[in-house]
Design a protein around this motif. Structure first.
Motif, short mmCIF file in Angstrom:
data_model
loop_
_atom_site.label_atom_id
_atom_site.label_comp_id
_atom_site.label_asym_id
_atom_site.label_seq_id
_atom_site.Cartn_x
_atom_site.Cartn_y
_atom_site.Cartn_z
N LEU A 156 0.44 -1.35 0.22
CA LEU A 156 0.02 0.05 -0.02
C LEU A 156 1.01 1.28 -0.30
N THR A 157 0.44 2.07 -0.64
CA THR A 157 1.22 3.71 -0.37
C THR A 157 0.42 4.39 -0.27
N PHE A 158 0.48 5.66 1.05
CA PHE A 158 -0.25 6.24 1.56
C PHE A 158 0.57 8.25 0.88
N ARG A 159 -0.63 8.69 0.77
CA ARG A 159 -0.06 10.17 0.80
C ARG A 159 -0.92 11.10 1.97
N GLY A 160 -0.57 11.96 2.52
CA GLY A 160 -1.13 12.13 3.73
C GLY A 160 -1.16 13.64 3.69
N ILE A 161 -2.32 14.27 3.41
CA ILE A 161 -2.81 15.30 3.57
C ILE A 161 -4.07 16.05 4.38
N SER A 162 -3.87 15.10 5.72
CA SER A 162 -4.09 16.27 6.74
C SER A 162 -3.26 15.46 8.05
N GLU A 163 -3.61 16.39 9.25
CA GLU A 163 -3.24 15.70 10.83
C GLU A 163 -4.41 16.08 11.37
N SER A 164 -5.08 15.35 12.52
CA SER A 164 -5.91 15.44 13.32
C SER A 164 -6.02 15.23 14.91
N PRO A 165 -5.27 15.74 15.75
CA PRO A 165 -5.31 15.34 16.95
C PRO A 165 -6.23 14.08 17.12
N LEU A 166 -5.77 13.59 18.53
CA LEU A 166 -6.32 12.13 19.46
C LEU A 166 -6.45 12.90 20.55
N LEU A 167 -8.18 13.23 20.56
CA LEU A 167 -8.68 13.72 21.83
C LEU A 167 -9.19 12.42 23.46
N PHE A 168 -9.24 13.36 23.91
CA PHE A 168 -10.15 11.97 25.80
C PHE A 168 -11.39 13.37 25.60
N ILE A 169 -12.85 12.63 25.15
CA ILE A 169 -13.74 13.84 25.80
C ILE A 169 -14.74 13.32 26.47
N ALA A 170 -15.08 14.20 27.52
CA ALA A 170 -16.38 13.87 28.76
C ALA A 170 -17.34 14.39 28.20
N PRO A 171 -18.09 14.11 29.29
CA PRO A 171 -19.95 14.89 29.21
C PRO A 171 -19.34 16.65 29.80
N PRO A 261 0.18 11.49 28.75
CA PRO A 261 1.08 11.89 27.88
C PRO A 261 -0.30 12.42 26.87
N GLU A 262 -0.50 12.73 25.97
CA GLU A 262 -0.95 13.39 24.89
C GLU A 262 -1.17 12.16 23.80
N LEU A 263 -2.43 11.92 23.47
CA LEU A 263 -2.24 10.47 22.09
C LEU A 263 -1.61 11.11 20.84
N GLU A 264 -0.63 10.42 20.20
CA GLU A 264 -0.33 10.29 18.82
C GLU A 264 -1.21 10.92 17.92
N PRO A 265 -1.12 12.02 16.99
CA PRO A 265 -2.43 12.56 15.90
C PRO A 265 -2.41 11.89 15.10
N PHE A 266 -4.05 11.63 15.00
CA PHE A 266 -4.03 11.42 13.35
C PHE A 266 -3.42 11.84 12.26
N HIS A 267 -2.70 10.81 11.48
CA HIS A 267 -2.52 11.26 10.02
C HIS A 267 -2.93 10.62 8.87
N ILE A 268 -4.00 11.99 9.03
CA ILE A 268 -4.77 11.47 7.30
C ILE A 268 -4.44 11.32 5.91
N GLY A 269 -4.87 10.78 5.15
CA GLY A 269 -4.45 10.38 3.67
C GLY A 269 -4.86 9.77 2.91
N LEU A 270 -4.97 9.70 1.85
CA LEU A 270 -5.30 8.97 1.00
C LEU A 270 -4.31 7.24 0.92
N CYS A 271 -5.03 6.07 0.65
CA CYS A 271 -4.42 4.82 0.35
C CYS A 271 -4.67 4.08 -0.86
N SER A 272 -3.81 3.72 -1.37
CA SER A 272 -4.28 2.97 -2.14
C SER A 272 -3.12 1.62 -2.42
#
Length: 291
Positions: A156-171, A261-272
């Motif tokens: 597989l080949t991945f091409r990054g588009i953006s990044e999104s932090p991974l967050l803990f959320i509560a009510p 520690p903070e969670l490692e962010p998501f690296h979002i992109g195309l994969c094919s």
């Protein structure tokens, strides 16, 4: 310097704030700061004044802004000029992504792709983000929008588009989850709402393991959107990508927790599949994503 860097710079200049620009670009402020610093290093001068107030341009930054606008205008003119030569491309393309990705990343990408390749038949399927990589690996999708897995198959080949932090959320209402009211949170007792599978679940498991803890799982669900819903109901704490939270209608019913520690962010992109990237339609989409 890439065209994408120039677009990032102009977005930051317009927003005058890394946080607001990051929301538009689906990038964390720290990522934006690093990209701006890299541009300044390439340009050989400070471009933005970073103090407690709104971001402002230095004299060199104003020249760079003009350069960025002129360069992107010239690139758009070039694309328009050659559009007639490539618009005859035909074929079909099956793309899979989550519902959130479909309007957070896919809408802009496909708008640009359709402008240049109107004869390509696009087939969009949506579902659980955890299904993305398995779908493209099995051939059920030609391309997916996904978070880059920790270990990517050489097929597989991945091409990054953006990044999104991974967050803990509560009510939103403090006290709904009593364990969070403790000065030293006992995370082994906090009820957790987690994805059944996928990268987010892997990273949460690693986070708890690094503290020699086992998560107290209240519920396991399919899809990050469902996690936000359950947390908003007050049943526990969840972990979701920032891009999902920002686009949720329940955003105002949850709060983000500060964890270390903070969670490692998501690296979002195309994969094919790598072997298919020389196919004209896939190649065209790949190139469009890089502009």
């Amino acid at each position: 310097m890439e065209y994408k860097d120039l677009r990032v710079f102009l977005t930051v200049v317009e927003a005058q704030h890394l946080g607001r620009a990051g929301q538009q670009l689906h990038m964390s402020p720290s990522t934006l700061s690093r990209r701006i610093s890299r541009m300044e290093q390439d340009a050989g001068a400070q471009l933005l004044v970073r103090d407690s107030g709104p971001l402002t341009l230095t004299p060199a930054g104003e020249l760079f802004r003009q350069h960025a606008e002129q360069t992107l205008d010239a690139w758009q003119s070039l694309r328009s000029a050659v559009n007639a030569e490539v618009s005859d491309l035909e074929g079909s393309l099956t793309l899979f992504c989550s519902v959130t990705a479909s309007y957070s990343f896919l809408a802009d990408l496909l708008a640009r792709f359709r402008e240049q390749y109107p004869k390509v038949d696009l087939r969009i399927h949506t579902g659980d983000a955890a299904e993305s990589i398995p779908r493209v690996a099995s051939g059920d999708a030609d391309v997916v929008i996904a978070a880059r897995p920790e270990q990517l198959s050489p097929d597989l080949t991945f091409r990054g588009i953006s990044e999104s932090p991974l967050l803990f959320i509560a009510p939103r209402t403090v006290g709904t989850v009593p364990q969070l009211s403790q000065s030293d949170i006992s995370w082994a007792e906090v009820p957790m709402v987690l994805s059944e599978t996928g990268l987010a679940r892997t990273r949460v498991n690693q986070w708890f393991a690094s503290r020699s803890l086992t998560p107290n799982i209240y519920a396991q669900v399919t899809g990050h959107e469902a996690i936000v819903s359950m947390v908003a109901l007050g049943v526990g704490v969840g972990v979701v990508p920032q891009v999902v939270l920002q686009n949720s209608p329940l955003l105002n019913r949850v709060r983000v927790l500060s964890v270390t520690p903070e969670l490692e962010p998501f690296h979002i992109g195309l994969c094919s599949r790598t072997e298919r990237l020389n196919e004209p339609v896939l190649q065209a989409l790949w190139q469009t994503a890089g502009r």
